[in-house]
Write an enzyme that holds these catalytic residues in place. Structure first.
Site, PDB file in Angstrom:
ATOM      1  N   GLU A  16       0.835  -1.208   0.000  1.00  0.00           N
ATOM      2  CA  GLU A  16       0.000   0.000   0.000  1.00  0.00           C
ATOM      3  C   GLU A  16       0.869   1.259   0.000  1.00  0.00           C
ATOM      4  O   GLU A  16       0.878   2.036   0.963  1.00  0.00           O
ATOM      5  CB  GLU A  16      -0.908   0.009   1.231  1.00  0.00           C
ATOM      6  CG  GLU A  16      -1.866  -1.162   1.296  1.00  0.00           C
ATOM      7  CD  GLU A  16      -2.590  -1.235   2.634  1.00  0.00           C
ATOM      8  OE1 GLU A  16      -2.293  -0.417   3.517  1.00  0.00           O
ATOM      9  OE2 GLU A  16      -3.433  -2.123   2.793  1.00  0.00           O
ATOM     10  N   PRO A  17       1.620   1.492  -1.069  1.00  0.00           N
ATOM     11  CA  PRO A  17       2.491   2.665  -1.100  1.00  0.00           C
ATOM     12  C   PRO A  17       1.707   3.956  -1.265  1.00  0.00           C
ATOM     13  O   PRO A  17       0.748   4.027  -2.028  1.00  0.00           O
ATOM     14  CB  PRO A  17       3.367   2.405  -2.330  1.00  0.00           C
ATOM     15  CG  PRO A  17       2.489   1.591  -3.229  1.00  0.00           C
ATOM     16  CD  PRO A  17       1.678   0.712  -2.309  1.00  0.00           C
ATOM     17  N   GLY A  18       2.093   4.968  -0.536  1.00  0.00           N
ATOM     18  CA  GLY A  18       1.561   6.311  -0.732  1.00  0.00           C
ATOM     19  C   GLY A  18       2.699   7.222  -1.123  1.00  0.00           C
ATOM     20  O   GLY A  18       2.824   7.661  -2.264  1.00  0.00           O
ATOM     21  N   ARG A  64       5.256  19.278   6.934  1.00  0.00           N
ATOM     22  CA  ARG A  64       6.194  18.204   7.261  1.00  0.00           C
ATOM     23  C   ARG A  64       7.479  18.681   7.940  1.00  0.00           C
ATOM     24  O   ARG A  64       7.947  18.042   8.884  1.00  0.00           O
ATOM     25  CB  ARG A  64       6.531  17.389   6.007  1.00  0.00           C
ATOM     26  CG  ARG A  64       5.330  16.640   5.424  1.00  0.00           C
ATOM     27  CD  ARG A  64       5.728  15.720   4.285  1.00  0.00           C
ATOM     28  NE  ARG A  64       6.423  14.549   4.811  1.00  0.00           N
ATOM     29  CZ  ARG A  64       7.715  14.354   4.712  1.00  0.00           C
ATOM     30  NH1 ARG A  64       8.490  15.255   4.118  1.00  0.00           N
ATOM     31  NH2 ARG A  64       8.258  13.260   5.212  1.00  0.00           N
ATOM     32  N   TYR A  77       7.503  16.888  11.408  1.00  0.00           N
ATOM     33  CA  TYR A  77       8.336  15.683  11.422  1.00  0.00           C
ATOM     34  C   TYR A  77       9.830  15.988  11.359  1.00  0.00           C
ATOM     35  O   TYR A  77      10.623  15.059  11.216  1.00  0.00           O
ATOM     36  CB  TYR A  77       7.985  14.788  10.231  1.00  0.00           C
ATOM     37  CG  TYR A  77       6.559  14.312  10.181  1.00  0.00           C
ATOM     38  CD1 TYR A  77       6.003  13.598  11.238  1.00  0.00           C
ATOM     39  CD2 TYR A  77       5.757  14.552   9.066  1.00  0.00           C
ATOM     40  CE1 TYR A  77       4.701  13.139  11.183  1.00  0.00           C
ATOM     41  CE2 TYR A  77       4.450  14.096   9.002  1.00  0.00           C
ATOM     42  CZ  TYR A  77       3.926  13.391  10.066  1.00  0.00           C
ATOM     43  OH  TYR A  77       2.636  12.945  10.011  1.00  0.00           O
ATOM     44  N   CYS A  98       2.308  33.371  11.340  1.00  0.00           N
ATOM     45  CA  CYS A  98       2.644  33.975  12.628  1.00  0.00           C
ATOM     46  C   CYS A  98       2.868  32.860  13.650  1.00  0.00           C
ATOM     47  O   CYS A  98       2.029  32.571  14.504  1.00  0.00           O
ATOM     48  CB  CYS A  98       1.529  34.920  13.092  1.00  0.00           C
ATOM     49  SG  CYS A  98       1.945  35.820  14.586  1.00  0.00           S
ATOM     50  N   TYR A 145       1.723  14.049   1.466  1.00  0.00           N
ATOM     51  CA  TYR A 145       1.433  14.720   2.740  1.00  0.00           C
ATOM     52  C   TYR A 145       1.788  16.203   2.680  1.00  0.00           C
ATOM     53  O   TYR A 145       2.177  16.792   3.682  1.00  0.00           O
ATOM     54  CB  TYR A 145       2.155  14.009   3.897  1.00  0.00           C
ATOM     55  CG  TYR A 145       1.849  12.541   3.920  1.00  0.00           C
ATOM     56  CD1 TYR A 145       0.604  12.084   4.333  1.00  0.00           C
ATOM     57  CD2 TYR A 145       2.775  11.610   3.470  1.00  0.00           C
ATOM     58  CE1 TYR A 145       0.300  10.743   4.313  1.00  0.00           C
ATOM     59  CE2 TYR A 145       2.475  10.261   3.443  1.00  0.00           C
ATOM     60  CZ  TYR A 145       1.233   9.835   3.866  1.00  0.00           C
ATOM     61  OH  TYR A 145       0.921   8.499   3.836  1.00  0.00           O
TER      62      TYR A 145
END
EC number: 4.1.1.20
Length: 420
Positions: free
Chosen positions: A268-270, A307, A311, A337, A365
């Site tokens: 199930e690659p995204g 991201r 992350y 801000c 993402y």
């Protein structure tokens, strides 16, 4: 994105021309890169019955989903609305795997009634399905293998403290519920996270799945989820698909021999399929110096690409409009801000006000996790397909920010309270 004669191009189209036509900030996707990644994954698994299911949460634009369908792959969703988008893109319900994670019971019921393949992630959910439906619906199980692998802790989903999946320690309880209600169990699934560097992690997963599969003689598929590492910077490590395919295919063929028949091997690659296809184009608003830093401040922020802040993710940055300028050190920051940093101490060709910067690997993402924070509209999206850029999502407007709001009359009420 390729540099040809000092201009950045996607399928031969100058990126600056795309920016001029559609405005900035702008998400641009290269359809050829998506098709290339699908082909590479297929080629890595010869001799097995491979099923690719695109993890839609990475990028849910309907035109992207349609491109996936035209390449002959299925789809994995985590919400009913993602499933609705997949149906709009032309997928059949039977092609859609629905993997909830604590979703409400009404949403689960709707998914079952839509004909989606449910991937149950908890014992209470499995019990409820048995109580309500008995053996009416075929079900797959998401198993938590207590394996800690991958990159940032926030994207590790298979360790023992994770909320995802049914712990493999509950093997007896799973079998008890399945047998109690006669639930048709058709698949086993594990997804332990992202950024696996080699095939050895998948072999650890295989040991868990293949052992558990011996409890269920009527399975149709074994699903390894995803976890593929992509290269975020020049020279970065990425998952060797050829090595992965060789190792996992051999283990899977051996398992099928022991199991007594051939099953489907699913991934199930995204991120693998869409990350490298995506580019977030931005314009430099201000080049701002202080005694220790030079800030390149762009007309975007964590509201469009979260991201780096969420992350600590690295995104390579290109100065599209001045690729041959003398390099200097910059902090590339957004206009939100909030501490809103895309990159710290990044060497870039001289950045000037008005330059166009491209954040690479922005397909996964990026837009799908964007927001209206600071009441900012989200960017437009463009797909370059067969050498031509196509607008696949309009840029949001102020009216979009107001949509759904009900503005009530408050002034008189407040004044009356003050007068009293």
């Amino acid at each position: 994105m390729q540099l040809n004669n000092q201009t950045y191009q996607i399928q031969g189209v100058n990126v600056l021309d795309i920016a001029d036509e559609f405005g900035l900030p702008l998400y641009v996707y290269d359809a050829n890169k998506i098709i290339e990644k699908i082909g590479a994954l297929r080629d890595a698994f010869p001799g097995v019955n491979l099923k690719i299911k695109y993890a839609a949460k990475a990028l849910t634009n309907v035109s992207i989903l349609k491109l996936m369908r035209l390449q002959g792959i299925d789809i994995e969703v985590v919400s009913v609305n993602e499933a609705r988008l997949a149906l709009l893109a032309g997928f059949e319900p039977a092609q859609i795997m629905f993997t909830p994670s604590g979703n409400s019971w009404p949403e689960i019921q709707e998914a079952l009634e839509m004909g989606l393949q449910l991937n149950a992630d908890s014992l209470p959910l499995l019990e409820l399905i048995g109580q309500m439906y008995g053996n009416k619906y075929p079900v797959a199980l998401r198993i938590n293998p207590s394996i800690t692998e991958g990159g940032n802790l926030k994207i590790q989903t298979g360790h023992g403290n994770s909320k995802f999946g049914i712990p493999n320690d509950y093997r007896a309880e799973i079998k008890g519920i399945v047998e109690k209600y006669g639930i048709p169990l058709v698949g086993l699934h594990i997804h332990t996270g992202s950024d696996f560097k080699d095939g050895n992690t998948f072999l650890k997963i295989a040991d868990v799945l293949f052992d558990l599969a011996t409890d269920y003689p009527n399975l149709r598929f074994i699903d390894f989820g995803s976890g593929f590492k992509v290269a975020y910077r020049p020279g970065d490590h990425f998952t060797d698909l050829t090595d992965l395919g060789k190792k996992v295919s051999a283990a899977f063929r051996s398992f099928c021999d022991r199991y007594g028949r051939e099953l489907e091997l699913c991934f199930e690659p995204g991120k693998l399929l869409v990350s490298e296809s995506g580019h977030l184009l931005t314009e430099v608003n201000v080049v701002k110096k202080n005694p220790t830093r030079t800030f390149a401040q762009v007309n975007s922020g964590l509201n469009h690409l979260i991201r780096p802040m969420m992350y600590d993710a690295y995104h390579h940055i290109l100065n599209v409009s001045n690729p041959t300028g003398e390099e200097h050190l910059y902090d590339v920051v957004g206009y939100i801000c909030e501490t809103d940093t895309f990159a710290t101490d990044r060497m870039l060709p001289e950045v000037r006000t008005g330059d166009v910067l491209s954040f690479e690997n922005a397909g996964a993402y990026g837009f799908s996790m964007s927001s209206n924070y600071n009441s900012r509209p989200r960017p437009a999206e463009v797909l370059v397909y067969e050498g031509k850029p196509h607008l696949i999502r309009q840029r949001e407007t102020f009216e979009d920010l107001l949509r759904g709001q009900e503005i009530i009359e408050l002034e008189t009420t407040v004044l009356n309270k003050i007068e009293r």
